[in-house]
Design a protein around this motif. Structure first.
Motif, PDB file in Angstrom:
ATOM      1  N   SER A   1      23.851  63.985   1.378  1.00  0.00           N
ATOM      2  CA  SER A   1      23.669  62.721   0.680  1.00  0.00           C
ATOM      3  C   SER A   1      24.107  62.796  -0.770  1.00  0.00           C
ATOM      4  O   SER A   1      23.940  61.862  -1.514  1.00  0.00           O
ATOM      5  CB  SER A   1      22.201  62.277   0.760  1.00  0.00           C
ATOM      6  OG  SER A   1      21.392  63.162   0.005  1.00  0.00           O
TER       7      SER A   1
ATOM      8  N   ALA B   1      33.123  54.202  -6.748  1.00  0.00           N
ATOM      9  CA  ALA B   1      32.112  55.204  -6.432  1.00  0.00           C
ATOM     10  C   ALA B   1      31.692  55.860  -7.741  1.00  0.00           C
ATOM     11  O   ALA B   1      32.536  56.229  -8.554  1.00  0.00           O
ATOM     12  CB  ALA B   1      32.669  56.246  -5.477  1.00  0.00           C
TER      13      ALA B   1
ATOM     14  N   GLU C   1      29.317  51.387  -5.899  1.00  0.00           N
ATOM     15  CA  GLU C   1      29.032  50.383  -6.918  1.00  0.00           C
ATOM     16  C   GLU C   1      30.127  49.325  -6.879  1.00  0.00           C
ATOM     17  O   GLU C   1      31.184  49.526  -6.285  1.00  0.00           O
ATOM     18  CB  GLU C   1      29.011  51.016  -8.320  1.00  0.00           C
ATOM     19  CG  GLU C   1      27.941  52.059  -8.534  1.00  0.00           C
ATOM     20  CD  GLU C   1      26.555  51.490  -8.762  1.00  0.00           C
ATOM     21  OE1 GLU C   1      26.417  50.261  -8.953  1.00  0.00           O
ATOM     22  OE2 GLU C   1      25.597  52.271  -8.744  1.00  0.00           O
TER      23      GLU C   1
ATOM     24  N   GLN D   1      27.762  57.448  -5.244  1.00  0.00           N
ATOM     25  CA  GLN D   1      27.056  56.204  -4.980  1.00  0.00           C
ATOM     26  C   GLN D   1      28.021  55.031  -5.092  1.00  0.00           C
ATOM     27  O   GLN D   1      28.784  54.935  -6.050  1.00  0.00           O
ATOM     28  CB  GLN D   1      25.928  56.064  -6.000  1.00  0.00           C
ATOM     29  CG  GLN D   1      25.118  54.813  -5.883  1.00  0.00           C
ATOM     30  CD  GLN D   1      24.034  54.749  -6.945  1.00  0.00           C
ATOM     31  OE1 GLN D   1      23.699  55.739  -7.559  1.00  0.00           O
ATOM     32  NE2 GLN D   1      23.509  53.574  -7.151  1.00  0.00           N
TER      33      GLN D   1
END
Length: 105
Positions: free
Chosen positions: A15, A74, A21, A19
């Motif tokens: 994970s 990202a 965006e 992230q």
């Protein structure tokens, strides 16, 4: 039980991906955080000419790029005022961009 623990560990380790965006405000970003910071120093100092020259040459060389509202990116890394973003479409090396580009607050 060991297989479950291993699967959970791999899921947590996996994970660590960037992230997702979305750009909410048009901004520029540069590969070198120092260039991004220098551009903002020029703005704060009111040196529009210096800012324009540095941004124009940095965009032309590929050191910097312009993000458009709605671009999918990202988040690779983050500091207090900047985020290093990569294009979700093109990937590649990240660009240091003001947090305001992805923070609609």
């Amino acid at each position: 039980m060991k297989k479950t623990a291993l699967a959970l560990t791999l899921a947590v380790l996996g994970s660590g991906h960037a992230q997702a965006e979305t750009i909410v405000k048009e901004r520029f970003g540069c590969h070198a955080q120092q260039v991004t910071e220098r551009l903002f120093q020029l703005v704060q100092a009111g040196d529009e000419s210096g800012f324009g020259q540095l941004l124009k040459s940095s965009l032309a060389s590929g050191e910097c790029k312009s993000w458009k509202s709605g671009d999918e990116v990202a988040l690779e890394s983050r500091t207090l005022g900047y985020a290093c973003l990569t294009s979700k479409v093109a990937g590649g090396k990240c660009y240091w961009t003001p947090i305001s580009a992805i923070d609609d607050k």
